[in-house]
Scaffold this active site. Structure first.
Site, PDB file in Angstrom:
ATOM      1  N   LYS A 133     -10.463  -0.521  10.485  1.00  0.00           N
ATOM      2  CA  LYS A 133     -10.641  -1.724   9.672  1.00  0.00           C
ATOM      3  C   LYS A 133     -10.983  -2.931  10.543  1.00  0.00           C
ATOM      4  CE  LYS A 133      -7.214  -0.232   6.249  1.00  0.00           C
ATOM      5  NZ  LYS A 133      -7.973   0.180   5.076  1.00  0.00           N
ATOM      6  N   GLN A 176      -4.329  -5.225   7.160  1.00  0.00           N
ATOM      7  CA  GLN A 176      -5.280  -6.186   6.596  1.00  0.00           C
ATOM      8  C   GLN A 176      -5.211  -7.559   7.261  1.00  0.00           C
ATOM      9  OE1 GLN A 176      -7.622  -5.351   4.559  1.00  0.00           O
ATOM     10  NE2 GLN A 176      -6.901  -3.364   3.807  1.00  0.00           N
ATOM     11  N   HIS A 192       0.858  -1.183   0.000  1.00  0.00           N
ATOM     12  CA  HIS A 192       0.000   0.000   0.000  1.00  0.00           C
ATOM     13  C   HIS A 192       0.896   1.236   0.000  1.00  0.00           C
ATOM     14  CE1 HIS A 192      -2.843   2.930   1.712  1.00  0.00           C
ATOM     15  NE2 HIS A 192      -3.829   2.080   1.433  1.00  0.00           N
ATOM     16  N   ASP A 218       3.182  -4.309   8.335  1.00  0.00           N
ATOM     17  CA  ASP A 218       1.938  -3.552   8.169  1.00  0.00           C
ATOM     18  C   ASP A 218       0.785  -4.549   8.324  1.00  0.00           C
ATOM     19  OD1 ASP A 218      -0.363  -2.453   7.146  1.00  0.00           O
ATOM     20  OD2 ASP A 218       0.570  -1.660   5.323  1.00  0.00           O
ATOM     21  N   CYS A 252      -4.674   2.134  -3.782  1.00  0.00           N
ATOM     22  CA  CYS A 252      -3.438   2.695  -3.185  1.00  0.00           C
ATOM     23  C   CYS A 252      -2.239   1.773  -3.401  1.00  0.00           C
ATOM     24  CB  CYS A 252      -3.602   2.998  -1.700  1.00  0.00           C
ATOM     25  SG  CYS A 252      -4.807   4.282  -1.381  1.00  0.00           S
TER      26      CYS A 252
END
Ligand code: PLP
Length: 416
Positions: A230, A207, A128, A204, A372
């Site tokens: 999220k 997700q 991203h 990261d 993104c």
């Protein structure tokens, strides 16, 4: 068929008031854009209302009961997030606005203090922009090199040349799960090898944290970042996990009130962890509500969430299969054990934006665009994709609604 998990998901959906809302055209809402942001359960909405109705005061400074209650709730939420990702202690959790700010914190604080010309930052081709642009800027400022682990046509990491890629690497910064292709990164293979060359590893988790159990100590990550919005929490709150030794050694990122110990006209000393990194009045209400989100997810059970999303992904991929002969391209790993509940696709020569607009007429919310990840789209040769993404409240009925809407889109655009 997944009758029982699906029945539980339908019951869970009832906890999310927004999902019961029909569209302005009177259609049932099939919300398939949780990779962008999740919906919020009543427990999280109640937490926000409760805080502003009963507990609102500024934290850490007040000695009166109300301020102590606000402080306890705020720090209690930090402890809940620490438990959720299995951090060794709450002090290793720093509140940020989101994943993006957490990555920037590491880039400005750890990065500027530790990198010099000749050092290497290793990332991947499917990041991203949030986990790419900060490293591009850091490389430009420090003279470090930015290097990429490649991904193949399915979006799987190519690790054949990992030893070579790791030469000279001081920082590995990569996503746990790709927001565009759903690829689950083979971290168990990469992280020990990164540590073997002395690199620090930032993951990261934007997700992954919402969708399956994350254990930062089992992963042995040095930094781990995620966004509350999220994972059933509010917008404007996220977190950075960092190993204490690293966070202790890092200079502050933003400066001002709350992050100080003593201030004089000549010099300032800084607060201890985690407050050293939390300048100014924090996002108190949203942090507390993220604590409520984490409790909600724990109550459901992250293993159940993961299993449900896997089953729904398998169901969706099966139902999409007949469209392949009519020009549907489905992207991402073919092996469902290597992908999350994110399905990116293009249909015949319909532009992804047009497709998403047509699906919206039937109440189906999917994202369209570059997600993104512009360099990845360029590499793959896709101008855009449509993306359906699942969460704990989605059911087979949502997938069926997508299928019916896709069929209609085929008619509208005269796909054979
Ligand atoms: C993998 C990944 N990283 C980072 C981000 C940025 O998250 P935020 O906008 O909450 O900072 C996202 C958001 O979509 C993401 O999917």
């Amino acid at each position: 068929m997944i009758a029982e998990p699906d029945a539980r998901a339908a019951r869970i959906a009832a906890d999310f008031p927004l999902l019961a809302q029909p569209t302005s055209r009177g259609k049932r809402l099939a919300y398939l854009d949780s990779a962008a942001t999740s919906q919020k359960p009543q427990a999280v909405i109640d937490s926000l209302v409760h805080y502003y109705t009963h507990d609102n005061a500024n934290i850490h400074r007040g000695v009166y009961e109300l301020a102590e209650r606000a402080t306890d709730a705020f720090e209690g939420a930090r402890a809940k997030v620490a438990r959720f990702v299995n951090a060794a202690e709450p002090a290793e959790i720093v509140w940020t606005r989101n994943t993006t700010e957490a990555i920037n914190l590491v880039s400005f604080s750890w990065g500027l203090a530790n990198l010099e010309p000749g050092d290497v930052i290793l990332t991947t081709q499917l990041e991203h922009h949030s986990n790419l642009v900060p490293w591009q800027l850091l490389a430009a400022k420090t003279g470090a090199e930015l290097r990429y682990i490649e991904v193949d046509a399915e979006g799987l990491h190519v690790l054949d040349d990992l030893d070579e890629k790791l030469r000279g690497v001081k920082l590995v910064a990569m996503s746990h799960v790709s927001n565009t292709l759903g690829t689950i990164a083979p971290l168990a293979e990469i992280i020990p090898r990164a540590h073997a060359v002395g690199a620090v590893v930032l993951i990261d988790g934007a997700q992954s944290t919402p969708h399956f159990a994350v254990d930062v100590r089992a992963l042995d990550v040095d930094f781990f970042v995620a966004s509350g919005h999220k994972m059933c929490g509010p917008t404007g709150i996220g977190f950075l996990y960092g190993k204490r030794a690293l966070l202790d050694a890092m200079p502050p990122f933003l400066t001002g009130g709350d992050m100080i110990r003593e201030v004089g006209y000549e010099r300032t000393t800084f607060n201890e962890l985690p407050w050293k990194f939390e300048a100014g009045t924090s996002n108190i209400a949203d942090a507390i509500a993220l604590g409520a989100a984490v409790e909600y997810l724990e109550h459901i059970g992250m293993d159940w969430v993961a299993a449900h999303e896997r089953a729904l992904t398998v169901y969706a991929l099966e139902r999409l299969q007949p469209f392949v002969a009519r020009g549907l391209d489905i992207y991402g790993p073919k092996d469902v054990t290597k992908r999350s509940g994110v399905i990116s696709f293009n249909f015949a020569d319909i532009h992804a934006h047009d497709l998403a607009s047509i699906l919206d007429l039937d109440g189906v919310c999917v994202r369209a665009g570059h997600h993104c990840t512009m360099p990845l789209m360029d590499k793959m040769g896709w101008p855009a994709t449509a993306r359906a993404s699942f969460y704990l409240y989605n059911t087979e009925r949502d997938v069926d609604q997508l299928i019916v809407a896709l069929d209609k889109a085929a008619d509208v655009f005269k796909v054979a």
